[in-house]
Write a protein that holds these residues in place. Structure first.
Motif, mmCIF file in Angstrom:
data_model
loop_
_atom_site.group_PDB
_atom_site.id
_atom_site.type_symbol
_atom_site.label_atom_id
_atom_site.label_comp_id
_atom_site.label_asym_id
_atom_site.label_seq_id
_atom_site.Cartn_x
_atom_site.Cartn_y
_atom_site.Cartn_z
ATOM 1 N N TYR A 111 0.777 -1.164 -0.045
ATOM 2 C CA TYR A 111 -0.009 -0.185 0.003
ATOM 3 C C TYR A 111 0.844 1.264 0.139
ATOM 4 O O TYR A 111 0.723 1.972 -0.639
ATOM 5 C CB TYR A 111 -1.005 -0.092 1.297
ATOM 6 C CG TYR A 111 -1.765 1.282 1.482
ATOM 7 C CD1 TYR A 111 -2.946 1.358 0.360
ATOM 8 C CD2 TYR A 111 -1.452 2.362 2.051
ATOM 9 C CE1 TYR A 111 -3.765 2.504 0.461
ATOM 10 C CE2 TYR A 111 -2.135 3.448 2.119
ATOM 11 C CZ TYR A 111 -3.337 3.597 1.303
ATOM 12 O OH TYR A 111 -4.023 4.562 1.642
ATOM 13 N N GLN A 114 2.766 1.652 -3.507
ATOM 14 C CA GLN A 114 2.062 1.932 -4.597
ATOM 15 C C GLN A 114 1.283 3.014 -4.733
ATOM 16 O O GLN A 114 0.274 3.221 -5.594
ATOM 17 C CB GLN A 114 1.376 0.635 -5.195
ATOM 18 C CG GLN A 114 2.230 -0.623 -5.807
ATOM 19 C CD GLN A 114 2.826 -0.043 -7.190
ATOM 20 O OE1 GLN A 114 2.087 0.644 -8.119
ATOM 21 N NE2 GLN A 114 4.005 -0.050 -7.239
ATOM 22 N N ASN A 115 1.219 3.768 -3.547
ATOM 23 C CA ASN A 115 0.337 4.896 -3.354
ATOM 24 C C ASN A 115 1.100 6.159 -3.305
ATOM 25 O O ASN A 115 2.230 6.051 -2.674
ATOM 26 C CB ASN A 115 -0.755 4.772 -2.251
ATOM 27 C CG ASN A 115 -1.984 3.807 -2.723
ATOM 28 O OD1 ASN A 115 -2.771 4.345 -3.615
ATOM 29 N ND2 ASN A 115 -1.714 2.617 -2.282
ATOM 30 N N LYS A 116 0.812 7.325 -3.820
ATOM 31 C CA LYS A 116 1.487 8.435 -3.246
ATOM 32 C C LYS A 116 0.699 9.428 -2.662
ATOM 33 O O LYS A 116 -0.465 9.476 -2.723
ATOM 34 C CB LYS A 116 1.804 9.196 -4.986
ATOM 35 C CG LYS A 116 2.546 8.057 -5.709
ATOM 36 C CD LYS A 116 4.145 8.347 -6.334
ATOM 37 C CE LYS A 116 4.701 7.342 -6.725
ATOM 38 N NZ LYS A 116 4.331 5.924 -6.711
ATOM 39 N N ILE A 120 0.323 8.965 2.835
ATOM 40 C CA ILE A 120 1.334 7.946 2.826
ATOM 41 C C ILE A 120 2.588 8.425 3.770
ATOM 42 O O ILE A 120 3.174 7.680 4.631
ATOM 43 C CB ILE A 120 1.963 7.794 1.312
ATOM 44 C CG1 ILE A 120 0.895 7.245 0.476
ATOM 45 C CG2 ILE A 120 3.378 6.841 1.403
ATOM 46 C CD1 ILE A 120 0.340 5.755 1.050
ATOM 47 N N GLU A 196 8.033 0.271 -4.199
ATOM 48 C CA GLU A 196 8.024 1.453 -4.739
ATOM 49 C C GLU A 196 8.549 1.633 -5.717
ATOM 50 O O GLU A 196 8.170 2.460 -6.718
ATOM 51 C CB GLU A 196 8.587 2.291 -3.669
ATOM 52 C CG GLU A 196 8.257 4.064 -3.829
ATOM 53 C CD GLU A 196 9.168 5.032 -3.026
ATOM 54 O OE1 GLU A 196 10.341 4.659 -2.759
ATOM 55 O OE2 GLU A 196 8.776 6.044 -2.920
ATOM 56 N N HIS A 200 3.770 0.843 -12.008
ATOM 57 C CA HIS A 200 2.380 0.234 -11.783
ATOM 58 C C HIS A 200 1.826 0.092 -13.059
ATOM 59 O O HIS A 200 0.930 -0.811 -13.102
ATOM 60 C CB HIS A 200 1.530 1.764 -11.220
ATOM 61 C CG HIS A 200 0.288 1.296 -10.761
ATOM 62 N ND1 HIS A 200 -0.027 0.768 -9.525
ATOM 63 C CD2 HIS A 200 -0.859 1.786 -11.285
ATOM 64 C CE1 HIS A 200 -1.243 0.547 -9.436
ATOM 65 N NE2 HIS A 200 -1.869 0.892 -10.354
#
Lengths: 306, 370
Positions: A111, A114-116, A120, A196, A200
């Protein structure tokens, strides 16, 4: 001078190069290799009072290792069942803690990786802040939560889920929770680091080609994250197997951790050679275990440093 | 052979917060067509592609594939396959595993997959390279592997998101031909996203020109090039000289434009704007560099332009003359090199001539690259 050294000195200059090289050598040889060699030497010697050291009785012997396997001579048993059981249980428990941490941390690391965005960073900060508090305090805090009259039991009994308080400490649940909690970051960050850097688009490509989410993880994300997973698992396993404070504080009265036996030998029995032998056995077994698992999952030593 | 599966966009709106990425798009893509969305970066073309592939739900309107509404159907369930701009090959899988990933998901045996991989490798001229890793292939080879991986899923519609942009020029031109051939061979619908008008013109059956979330024009390459619907389409696709002015006279589908610098000029009104221009309207007239030619100096009329030459260049196949134009934009004239001698006109006024049928008038509007 070999070529790589010449190159190294050319790049860093004689002065700076020597200082850096000296520090690295001091760190690895002086602080790690030499003390370990000295421990190894201890482990093959009998425990003698100071005047007899260097005397005729100071000979190399396998006594200390035999003791772990067969127990005291004339002890009336075939094997040192107690210590071996502790040794075995420590390794199994460390493996369990490692796997539990992996299951817990992989989704978090995925999580985060892969999220920005701002949330975060806040999330990562929330993971780090507990580590400002020292290990002993954190362990005692868990005792407050898991104790017989602790927060969790008050809650469980109060809401009627349990009739009587559950002994989390005697059942080692507090210990596992404490060890797991202590090393969460060491598992999350190596995995997060790798994930990271995962494009994606690869996840979307797998999805576009019809893969359900778990297939995407199995075939695309986990193979990619393997170096991070193995480096996280190695650290958590090594540190759990070698932990002392958490088992001391959170372990049940009947469950000893192997490190506690080592500690007893060094401290309570003043038997450094015996303690050294136990420590060496733990160290070598852990290293062999890690190497075997790495081999099984086809991880290279070089990948771990990534 | 079936005609392939068509794709329809009906009143498609896509918003990100207050930002409108796609504004009321209506497109009918015929089955088996090679259809391109052409526009500058940020115009919303990739957003449309993501809505068709299912990674994005439209804010309003529908995406229909083969007549079926795709609302609520995820990308892994749609009959589409997407080729990513960076290809997104799986770096740790061998080439043949990459290609047959969709079959692996569907549960096909390793033998079947291997066989299919070999067929597809033959098709993309990479026979015997199946056991390599993607990193061991060249850019063009990786490109073809990505195409094979998408085709292996047997999609009804193949979506391509600027897949050639990372290649060098020579390879790009080669891949254009190759893509077009593959599309003809497999006969499925291709939807192609590009900002490169050369790619769109050479490969597509039909092109949609997009600007800031709006589709300005849909048509085949010739229509887009010769008969632009808007000032943007005229200036974005190919080189074009612009003359600004007002409509001073209308006769049928021709208009006389009174320009500030060059007087009254005659041009045809583009098909999309028939009946829409009135006398006095702001208009823009476009003439391609190759439609202008040198005339005897001093000639006058409504198809002559006089301008001062600023510089000249010799390009090999053409000789280019640049003159001062309207509003700072220079006028470019391309004269084909047929072995004649070229005089140096730099600094001199020259007279240029054109056929009214080669000049197009559209309502004044936003130009590309302004």
């Amino acid at each position: 001078m070999p070529g790589f050294l010449k190159e190294y000195y050319k790049r860093n200059g004689t002065m700076m190069g020597s200082v850096m090289l000296g520090l690295v050598l001091f760190w690895t040889v002086g602080l790690i290799i030499l003390p370990q060699l000295s421990m190894l030497d201890f482990s093959f010697r009998p425990n003698l009072p100071p005047p007899e050291i260097g005397g005729p009785k100071d000979i190399y012997t396998l006594e200390n290792y035999k003791y772990l396997i067969f127990g005291p001579e004339g002890g009336g048993q075939d094997y040192n069942a107690v210590d071996l059981a502790v040794f075995y249980r420590t390794l199994v428990a460390a493996i369990f803690v490692t796997l539990f941490n992996l299951l817990l941390c992989y989704p978090i690391a995925y999580y985060l990786g892969q999220n920005k965005g701002n949330h975060i960073r806040i999330f990562a900060l929330m993971l780090i802040i507990p580590y400002w508090i020292n290990e002993i305090l954190r362990a005692f805090a868990l005792r407050i939560i898991f104790g017989e009259t602790g927060v969790l039991n008050t809650l469980l009994v109060g809401t009627g889920i349990f009739d009587t308080p559950f002994d989390f400490i005697r059942n080692d649940i507090a210990l596992y929770a404490g060890l797991g909690y202590a090393y969460i970051l060491l598992m999350i960050f190596p995995i997060y680091n790798v994930i990271e850097s995962l494009d994606h688009n690869q996840i979307e490509a797998a999805r576009d080609l019809g893969a359900p989410w778990w297939r995407i993880h199995w075939r695309v994300v986990i193979p990619y994250a393997k170096p991070g997973i193995s480096s996280g698992c190695t650290m958590v396993f090594m540190l759990s197997a070698g932990a002392l404070a958490a088992p001391q504080i959170l372990g049940g009265p009947s469950s000893l951790w192997f490190t506690q036996l080592i500690y007893q030998q060094f401290n309570d029995n003043s038997d450094w050679p015996q303690g050294a032998a136990y420590a060496i056995v733990l160290l070598v077994t852990c290293i062999l275990l890690v190497l075997a698992v790495m081999r099984l999952f086809k991880v290279n030593m070089g990948d771990i440093g990534k | 052979m079936s005609a392939g599966v068509g794709v329809d966009l009906e009143n498609l709106w896509i918003r990100f917060g207050d930002f409108v990425a796609v504004r009321d798009a209506n497109v009918n893509i015929k089955g088996g067509d090679f259809f391109s969305f052409l526009g500058p970066s940020g115009c919303g073309k990739t957003t449309i592609l993501r809505a068709v592939s299912g990674f994005l739900e439209p804010s309003e309107g529908n995406v229909l594939i083969g007549g079926n509404n795709m609302k609520g159907i995820g990308p892994n369930k749609r009959p589409t396959a997407l080729i990513f701009q960076n290809l997104a090959l799986f770096p740790l899988m061998k080439v043949w595993e990459n290609i047959t990933f969709s079959m692996e998901i569907a549960g096909a045996s390793a033998r079947d997959r291997r066989k299919r991989a070999d067929e597809l490798l033959d098709m993309i001229a990479l026979s015997g390279q199946g056991d390599k890793l993607p990193s061991e292939l060249s850019g063009g080879q990786r490109q073809r592997v990505a195409i094979a991986r998408a085709l292996c899923a047997e999609p009804d519609v193949l979506l391509l998101d600027e897949p050639l942009s990372a290649l060098d020029l020579k390879l790009r031109q080669h891949m254009r031909t190759e893509l077009r051939e593959i599309q003809k061979r497999v006969g499925i619908t291709f939807i192609y996203i590009t900002h490169d008008q050369g790619e769109a013109l050479t490969m597509s059956d039909d092109i949609a020109v997009m600007r800031a979330g709006v589709i300005d024009q849909i048509g085949d390459g010739k229509a887009i090039y010769n008969d632009p619907a808007t000032a943007f389409a005229a200036s974005f696709v190919g080189e074009n000289n612009v003359f600004r002015g007002k409509v001073s006279k209308l006769s049928g589908n021709e208009a006389l434009i009174s320009t500030n610098r060059s007087g009254d000029l005659l041009a045809r009104i583009s098909t999309a704007n028939h009946g829409k221009l009135k006398v006095g309207d702001d208009a823009m007239m476009f003439i391609r560099p190759e439609a202008l030619s040198l005339a005897t100096s001093g000639s006058t009329g409504d198809n002559f332009v006089t301008a001062k030459v600023t510089h000249e260049e010799f390009e090999g196949n053409t000789f280019n003359i640049f003159t001062e134009g309207d509003g700072g934009k220079e006028i470019k004239v391309s004269i084909p090199n047929l072995g004649q001698s070229f005089d140096d006109h730099t600094g001199q006024p020259i007279t240029l001539e054109y056929e009214a049928s080669n000049a197009v008038v559209v309502p004044a509007g936003e130009l590309a690259n302004e």
